[in-house]
Write a protein that holds these residues in place. Structure first.
Motif, PDB file in Angstrom:
ATOM      1  N   GLN A   1       0.824  -1.209   0.000  1.00 53.88           N
ATOM      2  CA  GLN A   1       0.000   0.000   0.000  1.00 53.88           C
ATOM      3  C   GLN A   1       0.853   1.252   0.000  1.00 53.88           C
ATOM      4  N   GLN A   2       1.907   1.227   0.838  1.00 48.93           N
ATOM      5  CA  GLN A   2       2.787   2.401   0.873  1.00 48.93           C
ATOM      6  C   GLN A   2       3.471   2.613  -0.470  1.00 48.93           C
ATOM      7  N   ARG A   3       3.975   1.504  -1.032  1.00 49.16           N
ATOM      8  CA  ARG A   3       4.650   1.639  -2.328  1.00 49.16           C
ATOM      9  C   ARG A   3       3.653   2.071  -3.407  1.00 49.16           C
ATOM     10  N   THR A   4       2.424   1.543  -3.310  1.00 47.21           N
ATOM     11  CA  THR A   4       1.417   1.951  -4.293  1.00 47.21           C
ATOM     12  C   THR A   4       1.123   3.443  -4.183  1.00 47.21           C
ATOM     13  N   GLN A   5       1.015   3.907  -2.930  1.00 44.42           N
ATOM     14  CA  GLN A   5       0.786   5.337  -2.741  1.00 44.42           C
ATOM     15  C   GLN A   5       1.960   6.159  -3.262  1.00 44.42           C
ATOM     16  N   GLU A   6       3.181   5.664  -2.986  1.00 46.25           N
ATOM     17  CA  GLU A   6       4.356   6.382  -3.480  1.00 46.25           C
ATOM     18  C   GLU A   6       4.390   6.396  -5.004  1.00 46.25           C
ATOM     19  N   ILE A   7       4.084   5.209  -5.591  1.00 43.56           N
ATOM     20  CA  ILE A   7       4.084   5.141  -7.064  1.00 43.56           C
ATOM     21  C   ILE A   7       3.002   6.041  -7.640  1.00 43.56           C
ATOM     22  N   THR A   8       1.825   6.010  -6.972  1.00 42.85           N
ATOM     23  CA  THR A   8       0.738   6.883  -7.447  1.00 42.85           C
ATOM     24  C   THR A   8       1.152   8.353  -7.356  1.00 42.85           C
ATOM     25  N   ARG A   9       1.780   8.673  -6.207  1.00 43.23           N
ATOM     26  CA  ARG A   9       2.231  10.059  -6.056  1.00 43.23           C
ATOM     27  C   ARG A   9       3.306  10.415  -7.091  1.00 43.23           C
ATOM     28  N   MET A  10       4.221   9.471  -7.313  1.00 41.78           N
ATOM     29  CA  MET A  10       5.275   9.723  -8.310  1.00 41.78           C
ATOM     30  C   MET A  10       4.677   9.834  -9.709  1.00 41.78           C
ATOM     31  N   GLN A  11       3.695   8.960  -9.985  1.00 44.94           N
ATOM     32  CA  GLN A  11       3.051   9.057 -11.299  1.00 44.94           C
ATOM     33  C   GLN A  11       2.341  10.397 -11.460  1.00 44.94           C
ATOM     34  N   ALA A  12       1.660  10.805 -10.365  1.00 41.51           N
ATOM     35  CA  ALA A  12       0.991  12.112 -10.434  1.00 41.51           C
ATOM     36  C   ALA A  12       2.005  13.228 -10.641  1.00 41.51           C
ATOM     37  N   GLN A  13       3.153  13.104  -9.941  1.00 45.45           N
ATOM     38  CA  GLN A  13       4.189  14.124 -10.110  1.00 45.45           C
ATOM     39  C   GLN A  13       4.750  14.111 -11.523  1.00 45.45           C
ATOM     40  N   LEU A  14       4.957  12.892 -12.064  1.00 44.40           N
ATOM     41  CA  LEU A  14       5.471  12.814 -13.435  1.00 44.40           C
ATOM     42  C   LEU A  14       4.467  13.395 -14.428  1.00 44.40           C
ATOM     43  N   ILE A  15       3.192  13.017 -14.210  1.00 47.07           N
ATOM     44  CA  ILE A  15       2.162  13.546 -15.116  1.00 47.07           C
ATOM     45  C   ILE A  15       2.108  15.063 -15.018  1.00 47.07           C
ATOM     46  N   ARG A  16       2.169  15.555 -13.758  1.00 48.93           N
ATOM     47  CA  ARG A  16       2.125  17.004 -13.570  1.00 48.93           C
ATOM     48  C   ARG A  16       3.353  17.664 -14.180  1.00 48.93           C
ATOM     49  N   SER A  17       4.525  17.013 -14.000  1.00 45.74           N
ATOM     50  CA  SER A  17       5.753  17.583 -14.563  1.00 45.74           C
ATOM     51  C   SER A  17       5.680  17.633 -16.087  1.00 45.74           C
ATOM     52  N   GLU A  18       5.211  16.499 -16.679  1.00 40.68           N
ATOM     53  CA  GLU A  18       5.085  16.496 -18.136  1.00 40.68           C
ATOM     54  C   GLU A  18       4.060  17.537 -18.594  1.00 40.68           C
ATOM     55  N   LYS A  19       2.974  17.642 -17.809  1.00 41.49           N
ATOM     56  CA  LYS A  19       1.942  18.618 -18.151  1.00 41.49           C
ATOM     57  C   LYS A  19       2.512  20.041 -18.062  1.00 41.49           C
ATOM     58  N   LEU A  20       3.246  20.267 -16.964  1.00 38.17           N
ATOM     59  CA  LEU A  20       3.831  21.609 -16.810  1.00 38.17           C
ATOM     60  C   LEU A  20       4.853  21.908 -17.892  1.00 38.17           C
ATOM     61  N   ALA A  21       5.677  20.891 -18.254  1.00 37.75           N
ATOM     62  CA  ALA A  21       6.699  21.129 -19.277  1.00 37.75           C
ATOM     63  C   ALA A  21       6.052  21.438 -20.629  1.00 37.75           C
ATOM     64  N   SER A  22       5.050  20.609 -20.981  1.00 36.92           N
ATOM     65  CA  SER A  22       4.381  20.854 -22.264  1.00 36.92           C
ATOM     66  C   SER A  22       3.654  22.195 -22.260  1.00 36.92           C
ATOM     67  N   LEU A  23       2.980  22.440 -21.121  1.00 38.23           N
ATOM     68  CA  LEU A  23       2.239  23.691 -21.035  1.00 38.23           C
ATOM     69  C   LEU A  23       3.177  24.886 -20.996  1.00 38.23           C
ATOM     70  N   GLY A  24       4.353  24.678 -20.378  1.00 32.75           N
ATOM     71  CA  GLY A  24       5.320  25.776 -20.312  1.00 32.75           C
ATOM     72  C   GLY A  24       5.794  26.201 -21.692  1.00 32.75           C
ATOM     73  N   GLU A  25       6.092  25.211 -22.547  1.00 33.24           N
ATOM     74  CA  GLU A  25       6.526  25.546 -23.903  1.00 33.24           C
ATOM     75  C   GLU A  25       5.427  26.291 -24.654  1.00 33.24           C
ATOM     76  N   LEU A  26       4.171  25.802 -24.494  1.00 33.06           N
ATOM     77  CA  LEU A  26       3.056  26.465 -25.175  1.00 33.06           C
ATOM     78  C   LEU A  26       2.845  27.886 -24.648  1.00 33.06           C
ATOM     79  N   VAL A  27       2.905  28.024 -23.306  1.00 30.57           N
ATOM     80  CA  VAL A  27       2.670  29.335 -22.691  1.00 30.57           C
ATOM     81  C   VAL A  27       3.765  30.313 -23.062  1.00 30.57           C
TER      82      VAL A  27
END
Length: 541
Positions: A280-306
Motif C-alpha cells: 500500500q505504501q509503495r502503491t501510494q508512493e508510485i501513485t504520487r510519483m506518477q501524479a508528479q510525473l504527469i504534472r511535470s510532463e503537463k507543466l513542461a508541455s504547457l510551459g513551452e506552449l505558454v
C-alpha cells in the motif's frame, strides 16, 4: 466396513492364541494318551504276572481244573475282557471265551508274531513290544498283552511234569483288557482342555483389549484427532501427555510441531500484513510519483506552449499599453472618454501581469543554490507580506527549530514559494484569523521542512488533487492559477516535495520538504521536531 486398530489387534491375538492353545492341547493329549496307554500296558502286565505267580503251584501240581477256575475268576473281574492260555504249539488250551478253546494260532498271528515275527525267535521282550492294540467287532478298542510261561528249574525237575529241560518256553498267557476307561479319561481331559483354552483365550483377549484400548488405541485416537485438526488449520489444541514411552514422545513431537506451525503461520500472517502495508505504501508512493510525473510532463508541455503564447501576446499588449498611456496624457482627450481609457489601461496592465506570470511559469529558471538558513528565508517572506492590507487583522505566529541546518537552496525562489503560500493563506482567512509558520527536521524522511498553517475556509476534498494544476483557481476575478504550479516546480527543482492537509471549514496546512546536504545528515538525531516556543511574534497589522 473398516475395522479399527483395537479390533484388528484383538482378532490377531485371538487367532495366535487359538493356534497356540490348539497345538498345546494336541501335544498334551498325545502325551497323556501315551501315559495312559503305558499305564494300561503296565496294569495288564501286572495281571499276567499275578496270574502266573498265583497259579504257579497249581501248575507244578498239574491241577488243571483249579488252574482254569482261577483264570476264569480273574477273567470275570471288571477291566478284563479275555484271558487265554496258549501252548508252545500255538493251540489255545484254555480261554475265558469258550469258542476259542482248542483253536490253533499261526506263527504270524498277532499273539505269536511278537516272538516269531522276526528271523530269530525272541525269548524275551519288553512289555511294550509284547502288547498290541486292536478293535473288536463292536468297534471298541482293546489292549492285549502276552507273557511267556518259562520252563523254570522247578518245572522240569518236578515229578509230575514231562517237559524236558531244553524247552525254554512252555506256553503263553494272553490277557486282553478294554481301553474304554483310557478313552473316557482322554475325552474328559479333551473337554477340560477345550474349556480351558476358550477361557484363556477369552481372558487374554479381554486383557489385551483393555490394555490396548488404554495404552495404544486412546493415544492413537487422540493423535489422529489432532492430525485432523491440523489438516483443518486448527493450531490451538495440544495432545494430552501420555506415559513416558514411544507414544508419549510422539505426542510431545506433535505438540512441538503444532507450536512451530502456529508460530510459522503467525509469522506468515505478520509478513502478509507487513507486505500488504508495504505494498500500500509503495502503491501510494508510485501513485504520487506518477501524479508528479504527469504534472511535470503537463507543466513542461504547457510551459513551452505558454512561453510562445506569452511572447506573441506581449508585443501587441505593450503597444496597446503605450498608446493608451499617450491617449490618457493627451490634453485634447474628451473628458467623457477619460474613464474608458483608464479602464483600458487597468485591464491592459492586468493582462501584462498575467503574461508576466505565464513567462515566469514557462521560464522555470534553474535555481542558483547557495547555503542558506531556512529560518531566515521564512522571516524574509513574512516581512514581505506582513505589511499588506490582506494581513491587517491576521495574527502571524512562528515556531522555528534551532536544529535546522543550512540548506543548499536558491533563497529567492524559496522565498517566492513561501510568499505564494502565505498570500494563499491570507486569502483563505478572508480578512481575519491566524497563520502559523513552523520549521524543523523530519527524522523519518531526513529532510527539513517549513509548515504554513491557517485556520481559514480550507480546500474541498474534490479540489485537493488539482490545486497544483496550472490555471486552476477558486478565486473569482483574482489570480491566474499559476502560483502553486510555479511553487511546485521550484520545490521539485530543489529535490523536495509539497504535502497538503486540509479540512473544509477548519483550515489548511502546506508542508514544504527540502533535502538536507549529505554533510549535515549525521547531525539529524531521530528526536522529534523542536516544539520549544521560540519567541512567538504575534503581529497584528
Amino acid at each position: 466396513m473398516r475395522l479399527n486398530l483395537i479390533s484388528k489387534l484383538a482378532l490377531a491375538t485371538g487367532l495366535v492364541l487359538l493356534c497356540t492353545m490348539a497345538l498345546f492341547a494336541y501335544l498334551n493329549l498325545q502325551s497323556l494318551k501315551g501315559l495312559l496307554l503305558q499305564e494300561a500296558i503296565s496294569e495288564a502286565d501286572r495281571i499276567t504276572e499275578t496270574i502266573i505267580r498265583t497259579t504257579h503251584n497249581q501248575m507244578l501240581r498239574d491241577d488243571r481244573p483249579l488252574f482254569y477256575k482261577t483264570i476264569e475268576e480273574i477273567g470275570n473281574q471288571q477291566g478284563v475282557e479275555r484271558i487265554r492260555l496258549i501252548n508252545k504249539t500255538g493251540r489255545i488250551i484254555f480261554s475265558t471265551d469258550d469258542s476259542e478253546t482248542g483253536t490253533v494260532l499261526g506263527k504270524h498271528s498277532e499273539v505269536c508274531g511278537i516272538c516269531h515275527g522276526g528271523s530269530q525267535l525272541l525269548l524275551t521282550a519288553s512289555s511294550k513290544n509284547r502288547s498290541r492294540r486292536f478293535y473288536g467287532k463292536s468297534g471298541a478298542e482293546f489292549l492285549g498283552i502276552t507273557n511267556a510261561i518259562y520252563n523254570e528249574e522247578g518245572c522240569y525237575t518236578a515229578s509230575c511234569h514231562f517237559h524236558p529241560e531244553n524247552f525254554k518256553v512252555l506256553g503263553v498267557l494272553d490277557v486282553v483288557v478294554p481301553l474304554d476307561r483310557m478313552h473316557s479319561l482322554l475325552d474328559a481331559y479333551r473337554g477340560r482342555m477345550l474349556l480351558l483354552t476358550l477361557l484363556l483365550i477369552t481372558l487374554t483377549s479381554l486383557s489385551l483389549t483393555y490394555f490396548t484400548q488404554k495404552l495404544v488405541n486412546r493415544p492413537v485416537r487422540e493423535l489422529l484427532e489432532h492430525t485432523q485438526m491440523l489438516a483443518r488449520g486448527e493450531l490451538d489444541g495440544l495432545v494430552h501427555s501420555f506415559a513416558q514411552d514411544e507414544l508419549g514422545e510422539l505426542a510431545d513431537s506433535f505438540n512441538t510441531m503444532t507450536v512451530n506451525l502456529k508460530k510459522a503461520r503467525e509469522e506468515l500472517e505478520g509478513w502478509g500484513r507487513d507486505l500488504e502495508l508495504i505494498v500500500q505504501q509503495r502503491t501510494q508512493e508510485i501513485t504520487r510519483m506518477q501524479a508528479q510525473l504527469i504534472r511535470s510532463e503537463k507543466l513542461a508541455s504547457l510551459g513551452e506552449l505558454v512561453a510562445g503564447i506569452a511572447h506573441e501576446i506581449n508585443n501587441p499588449l505593450t503597444g496597446i499599453l503605450v498608446f493608451a498611456s499617450l491617449i490618457q496624457s493627451n490634453p485634447k482627450l474628451d473628458p467623457v472618454l477619460k474613464n474608458d481609457i483608464e479602464t483600458v489601461l487597468r485591464e491592459t496592465k492586468r493582462c501584462a501581469g498575467i503574461v508576466k506570470g505565464l513567462l515566469e511559469f514557462a521560464r522555470c529558471a534553474p535555481p542558483q543554490k547557495s547555503p542558506c538558513s531556512l529560518n531566515e528565508i521564512s522571516d524574509a517572506a513574512l516581512e514581505l507580506v506582513r505589511h499588506q492590507i490582506l494581513f491587517q487583522d491576521v495574527t502571524i505566529a512562528r515556531n522555528y527549530s534551532g536544529r535546522v541546518p543550512s540548506l543548499l537552496i536558491d533563497p529567492n525562489q524559496i522565498e517566492q514559494v513561501l510568499v505564494n503560500m502565505l498570500v494563499n493563506a491570507g486569502h483563505a482567512l478572508r480578512g481575519e484569523g491566524m497563520v502559523m509558520v513552523v520549521t524543523g527536521v523530519d527524522p523519518l524522511q531526513g529532510q527539513a521542512f517549513v509548515k504554513i498553517s491557517d485556520n481559514g475556509c480550507g480546500i474541498p476534498e474534490a479540489n485537493l488533487g488539482r490545486i497544483f494544476d496550472p490555471f486552476f483557481t477558486t478565486k473569482s476575478n483574482k489570480g491566474t492559477g499559476l502560483g502553486l504550479s510555479v511553487s511546485y516546480g521550484i520545490v521539485q527543482e530543489h529535490g523536495g516535495h509539497i504535502e497538503v492537509q486540509s479540512q473544509k471549514g477548519a483550515g489548511t496546512t502546506f508542508t514544504i520538504f527540502l533535502p538536507i546536504p549529505e554533510a549535515d545528515e549525521p547531525t539529524l538525531a531521530p528526536a522529534p521536531p523542536a516544539t520549544a516556543q521560540l519567541p512567538a511574534e504575534p503581529t497584528t497589522v
